[in-house]
Design a protein around this motif. Structure first.
Motif, mmCIF file in Angstrom:
data_model
loop_
_atom_site.group_PDB
_atom_site.id
_atom_site.type_symbol
_atom_site.label_atom_id
_atom_site.label_comp_id
_atom_site.label_asym_id
_atom_site.label_seq_id
_atom_site.Cartn_x
_atom_site.Cartn_y
_atom_site.Cartn_z
ATOM 1 N N SER A 183 0.007 -1.741 6.031
ATOM 2 C CA SER A 183 0.651 -1.965 4.736
ATOM 3 C C SER A 183 1.661 -3.092 4.913
ATOM 4 C CB SER A 183 1.337 -0.680 4.254
ATOM 5 O OG SER A 183 1.908 -0.870 2.969
ATOM 6 N N ARG A 190 -3.401 3.207 8.177
ATOM 7 C CA ARG A 190 -3.695 2.016 7.391
ATOM 8 C C ARG A 190 -2.524 1.040 7.389
ATOM 9 N NH1 ARG A 190 -4.971 4.395 1.769
ATOM 10 N NH2 ARG A 190 -6.022 2.409 1.430
ATOM 11 N N GLU A 197 1.162 -8.381 1.174
ATOM 12 C CA GLU A 197 -0.277 -8.234 0.930
ATOM 13 C C GLU A 197 -0.724 -8.862 -0.384
ATOM 14 O OE1 GLU A 197 -1.936 -4.540 3.498
ATOM 15 O OE2 GLU A 197 -1.275 -4.096 1.480
ATOM 16 N N ASP A 198 -0.006 -8.647 -1.434
ATOM 17 C CA ASP A 198 -0.437 -9.149 -2.734
ATOM 18 C C ASP A 198 0.713 -9.890 -3.400
ATOM 19 O OD1 ASP A 198 -3.092 -8.030 -2.761
ATOM 20 O OD2 ASP A 198 -2.111 -6.084 -2.889
ATOM 21 N N CYS A 229 4.813 6.940 5.494
ATOM 22 C CA CYS A 229 4.820 5.545 5.944
ATOM 23 C C CYS A 229 5.700 5.400 7.170
ATOM 24 C CB CYS A 229 5.353 4.626 4.853
ATOM 25 S SG CYS A 229 4.272 4.506 3.438
ATOM 26 N N LYS A 248 0.834 -1.201 0.000
ATOM 27 C CA LYS A 248 0.000 0.000 0.000
ATOM 28 C C LYS A 248 0.870 1.254 0.000
ATOM 29 C CE LYS A 248 -3.767 -0.321 2.169
ATOM 30 N NZ LYS A 248 -3.963 -1.138 3.340
ATOM 31 N N SER A 271 -7.243 -1.031 9.378
ATOM 32 C CA SER A 271 -7.092 0.361 8.985
ATOM 33 C C SER A 271 -8.104 1.170 9.795
ATOM 34 C CB SER A 271 -7.363 0.543 7.488
ATOM 35 O OG SER A 271 -6.328 -0.036 6.724
ATOM 36 N N ALA A 326 -4.490 -9.184 1.445
ATOM 37 C CA ALA A 326 -5.237 -7.925 1.423
ATOM 38 C C ALA A 326 -6.488 -8.027 2.294
ATOM 39 C CB ALA A 326 -5.610 -7.573 0.000
ATOM 40 N N VAL A 381 0.700 3.172 6.822
ATOM 41 C CA VAL A 381 0.504 4.413 6.070
ATOM 42 C C VAL A 381 -0.328 5.352 6.927
ATOM 43 C CG1 VAL A 381 -0.576 5.452 4.040
ATOM 44 C CG2 VAL A 381 0.640 3.268 3.831
ATOM 45 N N ASN A 402 2.639 1.664 -3.430
ATOM 46 C CA ASN A 402 1.709 2.047 -4.492
ATOM 47 C C ASN A 402 1.214 3.480 -4.339
ATOM 48 O OD1 ASN A 402 1.885 -0.383 -5.882
ATOM 49 N ND2 ASN A 402 0.287 -1.322 -4.645
ATOM 50 N N LEU A 403 0.942 3.914 -3.118
ATOM 51 C CA LEU A 403 0.527 5.306 -2.911
ATOM 52 C C LEU A 403 1.642 6.276 -3.294
ATOM 53 C CD1 LEU A 403 -1.493 4.970 0.393
ATOM 54 C CD2 LEU A 403 -2.368 5.835 -1.800
ATOM 55 N N GLN A 435 -2.152 8.895 6.397
ATOM 56 C CA GLN A 435 -2.501 9.736 5.261
ATOM 57 C C GLN A 435 -3.647 10.670 5.620
ATOM 58 O OE1 GLN A 435 -3.849 7.389 1.945
ATOM 59 N NE2 GLN A 435 -3.223 8.929 0.460
#
Length: 184
Positions: free
Chosen positions: A113, A111, A117-118, A41, A21, A130, A125, A175, A24-25, A177
């Motif tokens: 991360s 959140r 996760e993937d 992060c 996460k 979060s 995921a 994360v 990617n963000l 944010q």
């Protein structure tokens, strides 16, 4: 050690430091015309430090020896682990670094991360927590601890056991944010 990284300091090569996460963000924040709310992060290095200070190696050893269908034992042991992580104080230098990035009177999403996760062979995921609309440094720090602890929910532990993942090898970044008011 890097305990906190802003989105602008992260690139796709730092997945093991900021999780999927977070990476990617950070990548999305570099795309023109894509508006990503400001954030940062709390890295897996901070998580590793908490895990070392929490002194839960014996519990992790016992957890690794359980069978995925032993829900009662997994639930009890994972609950103990979460309790220890949530009550292990965030080290002062890490807390100061996090607090320095926060803007007064702004609500944040906190959140999880995770670094796994993937994956091509498994998807973690949605298994970690979060939190939304968190305000104030103390509350942010408490929710970061909750995200770290959520790595050891009964569901997440059972999933890792079923898929042959070492409970010690999964790392957690968080994360933080800024929230935006949704229009739709």
């Amino acid at each position: 050690m890097r305990y906190v990284l802003g989105f602008g300091e992260i690139d796709h090569s730092q997945l093991s430091l900021v999780g999927g996460k977070g990476a990617n963000l950070a990548e999305l924040s570099r795309i023109d015309d894509v508006r990503v709310p400001d954030g940062f992060c709390v890295t897996t290095e901070a998580f590793g430090r908490i895990m070392a200070e929490a002194s839960i190696d014996d519990r992790l050893d016992r957890l690794a020896g359980l069978k995925p269908d032993d829900r009662e034992a997994i639930g009890a042991l994972s609950g103990q682990i979460r309790g220890v992580i949530e009550t292990t104080p965030v080290p002062d230098d890490v807390a100061t670094e996090i607090s320095a990035r926060l803007v007064d009177d702004v609500a944040y999403a906190v959140r999880s991360s995770a670094t796994a996760e993937d994956l091509p062979t498994a998807s973690f995921a949605g298994q970690q927590d979060s939190y939304l609309n968190i305000r104030g440094s103390a509350a942010i720090l408490a929710h970061i601890q909750r995200c770290w602890a959520s790595l050891f929910t009964e569901r997440a532990v059972i999933y890792r056991l079923r898929n042959g993942f070492d409970q010690r090898r999964i790392q957690m970044a968080v994360v933080v944010q800024q929230m935006v008011l949704a229009q739709a």
